[in-house]
Write a protein that holds these residues in place. Structure first.
Motif, short mmCIF file in Angstrom:
data_model
loop_
_atom_site.label_atom_id
_atom_site.label_comp_id
_atom_site.label_asym_id
_atom_site.label_seq_id
_atom_site.Cartn_x
_atom_site.Cartn_y
_atom_site.Cartn_z
N VAL A 187 62.59 44.77 -3.10
CA VAL A 187 63.36 43.39 -1.95
C VAL A 187 63.78 42.77 -2.36
N ARG A 188 63.84 41.48 -3.24
CA ARG A 188 64.51 40.84 -3.75
C ARG A 188 66.42 41.37 -3.91
N THR A 189 66.21 41.99 -4.45
CA THR A 189 67.61 43.08 -4.42
C THR A 189 68.56 43.61 -3.37
N PHE A 190 67.71 44.04 -2.60
CA PHE A 190 68.41 44.51 -1.32
C PHE A 190 69.07 42.70 -0.65
N LEU A 191 67.85 42.25 -0.22
CA LEU A 191 68.56 40.92 0.89
C LEU A 191 69.39 40.48 0.40
N THR A 192 69.32 40.24 -1.53
CA THR A 192 70.71 39.46 -2.12
C THR A 192 71.53 40.17 -2.39
N VAL A 193 71.65 41.21 -3.02
CA VAL A 193 72.65 42.58 -3.62
C VAL A 193 73.26 43.12 -2.13
N THR A 194 72.33 43.53 -1.89
CA THR A 194 72.96 45.39 -0.97
C THR A 194 73.18 44.61 0.47
N LEU A 195 72.19 43.72 1.35
CA LEU A 195 72.44 43.64 2.27
C LEU A 195 73.85 42.73 2.75
N PRO A 196 74.05 41.78 1.67
CA PRO A 196 75.28 40.81 2.14
C PRO A 196 76.58 41.67 1.80
N LEU A 197 76.58 43.24 1.24
CA LEU A 197 77.90 44.43 1.19
C LEU A 197 77.87 44.68 2.52
N LEU A 198 76.49 44.72 3.17
CA LEU A 198 76.52 45.87 4.34
C LEU A 198 76.45 44.73 5.25
N ARG A 199 76.41 43.81 5.43
CA ARG A 199 76.43 43.09 6.33
C ARG A 199 77.86 43.62 7.85
N PRO A 200 78.96 43.91 7.28
CA PRO A 200 80.08 44.60 8.41
C PRO A 200 79.65 45.36 9.18
N ALA A 201 79.77 46.35 8.25
CA ALA A 201 78.75 47.34 8.54
C ALA A 201 77.24 47.32 9.61
N VAL A 202 76.75 46.77 9.42
CA VAL A 202 74.96 46.62 10.36
C VAL A 202 75.69 45.40 11.46
N ALA A 203 76.88 44.83 11.21
CA ALA A 203 77.32 43.81 12.90
C ALA A 203 77.85 45.14 13.44
N ALA A 204 78.52 45.66 12.48
CA ALA A 204 79.17 46.95 13.41
C ALA A 204 77.89 48.42 14.13
N ALA A 205 77.48 48.45 13.12
CA ALA A 205 76.18 49.07 14.69
C ALA A 205 75.72 48.95 15.51
N ALA A 206 75.21 47.06 15.25
CA ALA A 206 74.34 46.23 16.52
C ALA A 206 74.91 45.97 16.86
N SER A 207 76.35 45.97 17.08
CA SER A 207 77.45 45.21 18.39
C SER A 207 77.30 46.69 18.80
N LEU A 208 77.23 48.14 18.56
CA LEU A 208 77.59 49.00 19.05
C LEU A 208 76.21 49.35 20.39
N VAL A 209 75.44 49.39 19.40
CA VAL A 209 74.19 49.31 19.54
C VAL A 209 73.85 48.43 21.29
N PHE A 210 73.77 47.66 21.17
CA PHE A 210 73.51 46.09 21.70
C PHE A 210 74.81 46.86 23.31
N LEU A 211 75.52 47.22 22.74
CA LEU A 211 76.70 47.37 23.76
C LEU A 211 76.45 48.33 24.81
N PHE A 212 75.97 49.87 24.07
CA PHE A 212 75.48 50.86 24.89
C PHE A 212 73.89 50.34 25.87
N THR A 213 73.11 49.68 25.46
CA THR A 213 72.32 49.30 25.67
C THR A 213 72.05 48.32 27.13
N PHE A 214 72.98 47.23 26.92
CA PHE A 214 73.26 46.32 27.61
C PHE A 214 73.76 47.59 28.63
N THR A 215 74.66 48.20 28.55
CA THR A 215 75.59 48.84 29.49
C THR A 215 73.95 50.54 30.87
#
Length: 555
Positions: A187-215
């Motif tokens: 869990v700590r490895t994911f939160l401190t190592v993997t997740l920071p590297l994935l933030r751009p992709a997670v943000a991209a996916a979250a923005s797309l999902v939010f856009l699709f569900t907002f409309t």
């Protein structure tokens, strides 16, 4: 000493832009200007000046109505909840497909994309078969937020799977291994190592999902109740039911501002959070599950995917054959017989023909405009080409209901096109053009400039260079983009609700009409048409996967 002769007779003539290049630029601009920019500006003008003079009353009515503010609030929080739930459910799937190699991985990954391109009315019908009256679960959840959230997760699972998983499968696993060697748990490895590297992709996916569900429109219209109305549904009701164009225009303006804020916030976040990292080929990262724990993780995630994504589809197919007279094809045979929906007679066979005809026209228009635009964008990397690319993407970020409403407001002069059935494929092609551009541009940029230059030196005109050099290379990507255009057109529902004439219904419109009428036969027709529409959409996805060229992106 002699001076160079710079007289007009000997000076080099200025370089002229080839007429073909001018046409490539003008064609997409004219199309977008006439059928996107002008309708959107007309909506803004209608909201600000509903009777030809400046009048902020519609905006004041929206801001002063507790009910309309409640609609805006529900639109916002259900989109946020849908986004959070989709990320929670889909991230384990992204991890499994990014890190593990197992039999059928590519096929299952492609199958997980199918819900993303399914028509909203098909998804609504499928979830009614699961959670609606006489649903297989025995729990009636239609008319509740839970049905809407479940359908949104079903729709957008592939967005997270492909966007986040596409980056995750290239991250160097040695970074995680080093953290664990230093004593960090999983869990700590994911939160401190993997997740920071994935933030751009997670943000991209979250923005797309939010856009699709907002409309979101079709899902809320079919599964939501009277108290569960989004801005999309309210705009349609204000226009089609109450004929209140001023308030509808004001709501559309507020919605466009919200969509613009979402896109701007995402762009700024990406600029601040983007980091350089060393990526590895996916073949070096993927590994087979060897330990019992790894097999349990892979098996559990695949089983949950099958249940969440395959369950509603399987129930829909089952219910389409489960007739009052037993298991059979009675509902499909009924498609050959017109049925009454209120005061209108709907012929399912005619609706199928309309959908196919409109889809073919929309695909042709999207290919012509999209390939022309892609040629301009790929020709040079400049600020102008980036702005041109952003303009082409705007229809994808604008709700289909807003586009359809804009057609009704704007296209009455100099020629009244509002009663023309041609508006249907035009509306569909606006949404499909970005997919064609995204499919073709990377391939065009991969064509070696020397090939074009050699053909030009040998005397080939630009049209022949395009025909002999570029076209054979980009044809596969163009076919994939055309498959997207077909899938988008076949399932488009929001804009079609505005511009479709009563005598030219499409399959999604016919399904919606039959769902709104009582009787087992009407419901059966809706189920059978949904299965047919789903089958055609899946065939389009198979076409996309078959002809997709390497490097053309995740969607």
């Amino acid at each position: 000493m002699t001076t160079p002769d710079t007289s007009p007779a000997t000076a080099m003539p200025p370089r002229r832009l080839h007429p073909g290049r001018i046409l490539l630029v003008a064609l997409p601009l004219l199309f977008l200007g006439a059928f996107f920019v002008w309708p959107v500006l007309s909506i803004i003008a209608t909201g600000l000046a509903p009777e030809g003079r400046l009048d902020p009353a519609p905006f004041g009515e929206v801001l002063g109505s507790s009910r309309l503010l409640g609609v805006a609030w529900f639109t916002l929080w259900q989109a946020a909840a849908s986004t959070a739930l989709t990320l929670l459910v889909a991230l384990p799937g992204a991890y499994v497909f990014a890190r593990y190699e197992f039999p059928g991985r590519r096929i299952l990954r492609a199958a997980a994309t199918v819900p993303f391109v399914l028509p909203t009315v098909v998804v609504g019908t499928a979830f009614l078969a699961v959670l609606g009256p006489n649903g297989v679960l025995g729990i009636r959840l239609d008319g509740t937020i839970w049905a809407i959230l479940a359908a949104h997760v079903f729709f957008n699972y592939a967005v997270v799977l492909r966007t986040v998983g596409g980056l995750w499968q290239h991250l160097d696993p040695r970074l995680e291994e080093a953290a664990r060697m230093l004593g960090a748990g999983q869990v700590r490895t994911f939160l401190t190592v993997t997740l920071p590297l994935l933030r751009p992709a997670v943000a991209a996916a979250a923005s797309l999902v939010f856009l699709f569900t907002f409309t979101s429109f079709g899902v809320v219209l079919i599964l939501g109740g009277p108290g569960l109305t989004t801005l999309e549904v309210e705009i349609w009701q204000r226009t089609a039911v109450y004929l209140d164009l001023g308030v509808a225009a004001a709501l559309a303006v507020f919605q466009m501002v919200g969509v613009g804020a979402i896109l701007l916030a995402y762009s700024r976040y990406q600029e601040r959070r983007s980091t350089e990292m060393t990526l590895r080929p996916a073949a070096e990262v993927l590994r087979r599950p060897t330990t019992p724990a790894q097999r349990a993780v892979v098996g559990g995630v695949l089983a949950s995917m099958a249940l969440a994504l395959g369950g509603p589809v399987a129930v829909l197919v089952h219910r389409s054959f489960d007739t009052a007279g037993g298991y059979g094809l009675a509902y499909f045979r009924a498609l050959g017989q017109p049925g009454r929906t209120g005061t209108q007679i709907v012929d399912p066979t005619e609706a199928l023909g309309n959908s196919v005809r409109f889809a073919v026209v929309a695909a042709v228009v999207a290919l012509v405009i999209g390939v022309a635009a892609a040629a301009v964008i790929a020709a040079r990397r400049s600020a102008a080409s980036r702005w041109f690319d952003a303009l082409l993407m705007l229809p994808l970020g604008t709700s289909a209901v807003t586009i359809g409403f804009g057609f009704l407001v704007a296209l009455d002069a100099p020629i009244d096109l509002r009663s023309s059935s041609w508006l249907i494929p035009i509306a569909h092609s606006l949404v499909a053009i970005p997919f064609v551009v995204r499919s073709v541009v990377p391939v065009m940029r991969s064509v070696r400039v020397r090939l074009r230059e050699a053909a030009a030196v040998l005397g080939a005109p630009p049209s022949r260079v395009w025909r002999e050099i570029d076209l054979p290379i980009v044809s596969r990507a163009a076919v994939a983009g055309g498959g997207f255009a077909l899938a988008v057109s076949l399932g488009e529902f929001g804009a079609t609700m505005f511009v479709a004439r009563p005598d030219t219904p499409t399959l999604p419109i016919a399904i919606f009409r039959f769902l709104g009428r009582p009787g087992a036969l009407n419901s059966g027709r809706a189920l059978a048409m949904s299965v047919l529409l789903m089958a055609v959409t899946m065939a389009s996805v198979a076409l996309i996967e078959r002809f997709r060229a390497p490097g053309t992106g995740e969607f």
